[in-house]
Design an enzyme around this catalytic site. Structure first.
Site, PDB file in Angstrom:
ATOM      1  N   HIS A 149       1.078  -1.416   0.131  1.00 47.83           N
ATOM      2  CA  HIS A 149      -0.198  -0.139   0.221  1.00 47.83           C
ATOM      3  C   HIS A 149       0.917   0.961  -0.225  1.00 47.83           C
ATOM      4  O   HIS A 149       1.919   1.146   0.401  1.00 47.83           O
ATOM      5  CB  HIS A 149      -1.323  -0.107   1.295  1.00 47.83           C
ATOM      6  N   GLY A 172       7.601 -23.428   9.914  1.00 48.89           N
ATOM      7  CA  GLY A 172       5.968 -22.621  10.293  1.00 48.89           C
ATOM      8  C   GLY A 172       5.663 -20.738  10.718  1.00 48.89           C
ATOM      9  O   GLY A 172       6.419 -20.309  11.032  1.00 48.89           O
TER      10      GLY A 172
END
Length: 184
Positions: free
Chosen positions: A113, A140
């Site tokens: 953004h 993970g």
């Protein structure tokens, strides 16, 4: 003149409310929703994953649940394995090399953004490609940020946030991820 979709894939500022982008997002969301109740052993799993990720090799496996923005921006090589709960936001291309293992709940983000708060109020952003090399292992809950390239044979420790490019043959860990050890 480029379409908004072409701008998205070219790292240019684009309007994500564009109808072509919206159609791509909707198509992927419907397929991802179907995957949520499947296993890789279900008869129709392969057809759904191949529609979501065109060109996915037969040896690449993704364990649902899995979510992505478009699917058509994901490029997987042979023998890629993605564990449960991964998210790929593929406004830009996400390329993953052969024999790479992606742990559960990993997140690969290409959208960026605007830094300007006024521009950020608009439906505009850029997307920057992510490339992950061959024979890598992401533990993970790893997050890979926009524009990052991870070299070959890299291990990214569980829970790490990768904000900068990573060279070949290292183990990185932390937030932000830094080199902890050379593997060769």
């Amino acid at each position: 003149m480029k379409t908004e979709f072409e701008k998205m894939r070219s790292e240019e500022l684009y309007d994500f409310s564009d109808p072509e982008i919206d159609m791509s997002l909707r198509h992927a969301k419907k397929l991802c929703a179907r995957l949520q109740t499947m296993t890789p052993y279900d008869d129709d799993y392969r057809a759904v994953i191949e529609e979501l990720i065109p060109g996915i090799p037969a040896t690449a496996n993704i364990c649902p649940p899995f979510n992505c923005d478009h699917g058509n921006g994901i490029r997987l090589a042979e023998d890629v394995f993605m564990n449960y709960g991964c998210v790929i936001l593929d406004g830009a291309y996400v390329t993953i090399g052969r024999h790479t293992l992606i742990g559960p709940n990993c997140q690969l983000y290409t959208p960026q953004h605007p830094k300007d708060h006024v521009l950020r109020r608009e439906t505009k952003e850029t997307s920057h490609p992510i490339t992950i090399g061959e024979d890598c292992w992401l533990g993970g809950n790893v997050t890979v940020c926009p524009g990052v390239t991870i070299g070959d044979r890299v291990i990214v420790a569980a829970g790490s946030v990768v904000v900068h490019d990573v060279p070949d043959d290292v183990l990185v860990a932390g937030n932000p991820a830094v080199i902890k050890r050379h593997l060769k």
